[in-house]
Design a protein around this motif. Structure first.
Motif, mmCIF file in Angstrom:
data_model
loop_
_atom_site.group_PDB
_atom_site.id
_atom_site.type_symbol
_atom_site.label_atom_id
_atom_site.label_comp_id
_atom_site.label_asym_id
_atom_site.label_seq_id
_atom_site.Cartn_x
_atom_site.Cartn_y
_atom_site.Cartn_z
ATOM 1 N N GLY A 52 0.794 -1.211 0.000
ATOM 2 C CA GLY A 52 0.000 0.000 0.000
ATOM 3 C C GLY A 52 0.824 1.258 0.000
ATOM 4 O O GLY A 52 2.027 1.239 0.299
ATOM 5 N N LYS A 53 0.143 2.356 -0.338
ATOM 6 C CA LYS A 53 0.755 3.688 -0.241
ATOM 7 C C LYS A 53 -0.362 4.710 -0.120
ATOM 8 O O LYS A 53 -1.476 4.506 -0.612
ATOM 9 N N ILE A 54 -0.059 5.777 0.572
ATOM 10 C CA ILE A 54 -1.012 6.882 0.696
ATOM 11 C C ILE A 54 -0.976 7.678 -0.599
ATOM 12 O O ILE A 54 0.109 8.035 -1.084
ATOM 13 N N ILE A 55 -2.154 7.936 -1.154
ATOM 14 C CA ILE A 55 -2.197 8.677 -2.416
ATOM 15 C C ILE A 55 -2.852 10.053 -2.283
ATOM 16 O O ILE A 55 -2.691 10.892 -3.161
ATOM 17 N N LYS A 56 -3.599 10.262 -1.162
ATOM 18 C CA LYS A 56 -4.293 11.542 -1.051
ATOM 19 C C LYS A 56 -4.744 11.762 0.391
ATOM 20 O O LYS A 56 -5.080 10.810 1.092
ATOM 21 N N THR A 57 -4.750 13.020 0.819
ATOM 22 C CA THR A 57 -5.366 13.381 2.091
ATOM 23 C C THR A 57 -6.324 14.529 1.849
ATOM 24 O O THR A 57 -6.119 15.346 0.942
ATOM 25 N N GLY A 58 -7.382 14.559 2.649
ATOM 26 C CA GLY A 58 -8.321 15.676 2.651
ATOM 27 C C GLY A 58 -8.213 16.357 4.001
ATOM 28 O O GLY A 58 -7.214 16.202 4.707
ATOM 29 N N LYS A 59 -9.247 17.071 4.414
ATOM 30 C CA LYS A 59 -9.216 17.715 5.735
ATOM 31 C C LYS A 59 -9.216 16.681 6.851
ATOM 32 O O LYS A 59 -8.495 16.808 7.830
ATOM 33 N N SER A 60 -10.057 15.649 6.687
ATOM 34 C CA SER A 60 -10.156 14.604 7.720
ATOM 35 C C SER A 60 -9.986 13.210 7.145
ATOM 36 O O SER A 60 -10.095 12.229 7.864
ATOM 37 N N SER A 61 -9.700 13.111 5.853
ATOM 38 C CA SER A 61 -9.649 11.795 5.213
ATOM 39 C C SER A 61 -8.270 11.486 4.649
ATOM 40 O O SER A 61 -7.475 12.378 4.362
ATOM 41 N N VAL A 62 -8.039 10.190 4.509
ATOM 42 C CA VAL A 62 -6.817 9.701 3.875
ATOM 43 C C VAL A 62 -7.221 8.581 2.930
ATOM 44 O O VAL A 62 -8.075 7.753 3.266
ATOM 45 N N THR A 63 -6.656 8.583 1.733
ATOM 46 C CA THR A 63 -6.939 7.551 0.740
ATOM 47 C C THR A 63 -5.659 6.790 0.459
ATOM 48 O O THR A 63 -4.603 7.398 0.256
ATOM 49 N N VAL A 64 -5.785 5.460 0.464
ATOM 50 C CA VAL A 64 -4.630 4.598 0.217
ATOM 51 C C VAL A 64 -4.890 3.750 -1.016
ATOM 52 O O VAL A 64 -6.026 3.382 -1.308
ATOM 53 N N LYS A 65 -3.841 3.478 -1.746
ATOM 54 C CA LYS A 65 -3.899 2.540 -2.878
ATOM 55 C C LYS A 65 -3.343 1.232 -2.366
ATOM 56 O O LYS A 65 -2.351 1.209 -1.634
ATOM 57 N N THR A 66 -3.989 0.141 -2.739
ATOM 58 C CA THR A 66 -3.540 -1.160 -2.281
ATOM 59 C C THR A 66 -3.443 -2.126 -3.451
ATOM 60 O O THR A 66 -4.187 -2.030 -4.419
ATOM 61 N N LEU A 67 -2.490 -3.028 -3.326
ATOM 62 C CA LEU A 67 -2.278 -4.079 -4.306
ATOM 63 C C LEU A 67 -1.975 -5.358 -3.534
ATOM 64 O O LEU A 67 -1.133 -5.349 -2.633
ATOM 65 N N ALA A 68 -2.685 -6.417 -3.849
ATOM 66 C CA ALA A 68 -2.433 -7.712 -3.213
ATOM 67 C C ALA A 68 -1.977 -8.689 -4.286
ATOM 68 O O ALA A 68 -2.571 -8.762 -5.361
ATOM 69 N N ILE A 69 -0.925 -9.415 -3.969
ATOM 70 C CA ILE A 69 -0.421 -10.425 -4.899
ATOM 71 C C ILE A 69 -0.359 -11.780 -4.205
ATOM 72 O O ILE A 69 -0.288 -11.863 -2.980
ATOM 73 N N THR A 70 -0.405 -12.832 -5.010
ATOM 74 C CA THR A 70 -0.168 -14.174 -4.481
ATOM 75 C C THR A 70 1.288 -14.508 -4.713
ATOM 76 O O THR A 70 1.884 -14.123 -5.715
ATOM 77 N N ASN A 71 1.825 -15.220 -3.754
ATOM 78 C CA ASN A 71 3.187 -15.717 -3.864
ATOM 79 C C ASN A 71 3.109 -17.191 -3.491
ATOM 80 O O ASN A 71 2.845 -17.521 -2.336
ATOM 81 N N ASN A 72 3.297 -18.065 -4.472
ATOM 82 C CA ASN A 72 3.254 -19.499 -4.200
ATOM 83 C C ASN A 72 4.644 -19.936 -3.767
ATOM 84 O O ASN A 72 5.572 -19.923 -4.576
ATOM 85 N N PRO A 73 4.799 -20.326 -2.477
ATOM 86 C CA PRO A 73 6.133 -20.656 -1.982
ATOM 87 C C PRO A 73 6.735 -21.919 -2.603
ATOM 88 O O PRO A 73 7.947 -22.097 -2.595
ATOM 89 N N GLN A 74 5.900 -22.780 -3.165
ATOM 90 C CA GLN A 74 6.417 -24.004 -3.789
ATOM 91 C C GLN A 74 6.948 -23.757 -5.189
ATOM 92 O O GLN A 74 7.959 -24.313 -5.593
ATOM 93 N N THR A 75 6.253 -22.908 -5.945
ATOM 94 C CA THR A 75 6.650 -22.677 -7.334
ATOM 95 C C THR A 75 7.355 -21.340 -7.540
ATOM 96 O O THR A 75 7.986 -21.127 -8.576
#
Length: 127
Positions: A70-93
């Motif tokens: 994640g990372k913060i991409i924007k703030t308002g007066k009382s708000s914060v917006t974050v961008k998120t990315l989820a990935i799979t990591n297969n430990p066997q392959t």
């Protein structure tokens, strides 16, 4: 983006077709990103307002490690917006795959549960 949290996909996390249940993924993302935002903005009384642009790209399976960034991409007066990315990591392959991408907005609340203008005098620390 910063690594925020990781989860091992367990059999109890799967739906009928043996894919990670989408609601479980969204729960992991919301919880992890809320803690990430709290640490970055140095304020803990926040609530989720919206999860926007939620795009599921591929399924995750039992044994996959879900890595949430994640990372913060924007703030308002009382708000914060974050961008998120989820990935799979297969430990066997060693195979990686993008699972979900989204933006989440949180609002800072005061002790009465009303929006608190936290960002009026606060600058987010830059790494």
């Amino acid at each position: 983006m910063d690594l925020v949290t990781q989860h091992l996909v367990q059999p109890d996390d799967l739906n009928y077709h043996n894919n990670l249940f989408g609601g479980k993924m969204l729960s992991w993302i919301d919880e992890g990103m809320a803690m990430f935002a709290m640490m970055k903005i140095q304020y803990t009384n926040i609530v989720t307002v919206s999860m926007d642009n939620v795009v599921f790209r591929s399924p995750a399976r039992a044994g996959d490690i879900i890595q949430i960034y994640g990372k913060i991409i924007k703030t308002g007066k009382s708000s914060v917006t974050v961008k998120t990315l989820a990935i799979t990591n297969n430990p066997q392959t060693g195979k990686l795959g993008e699972v979900i991408e989204s933006e989440i907005s949180y609002v800072c609340l005061d002790e009465r549960g009303k929006p608190y203008f936290h960002f009026r005098n606060f600058k987010i620390p830059v790494k």
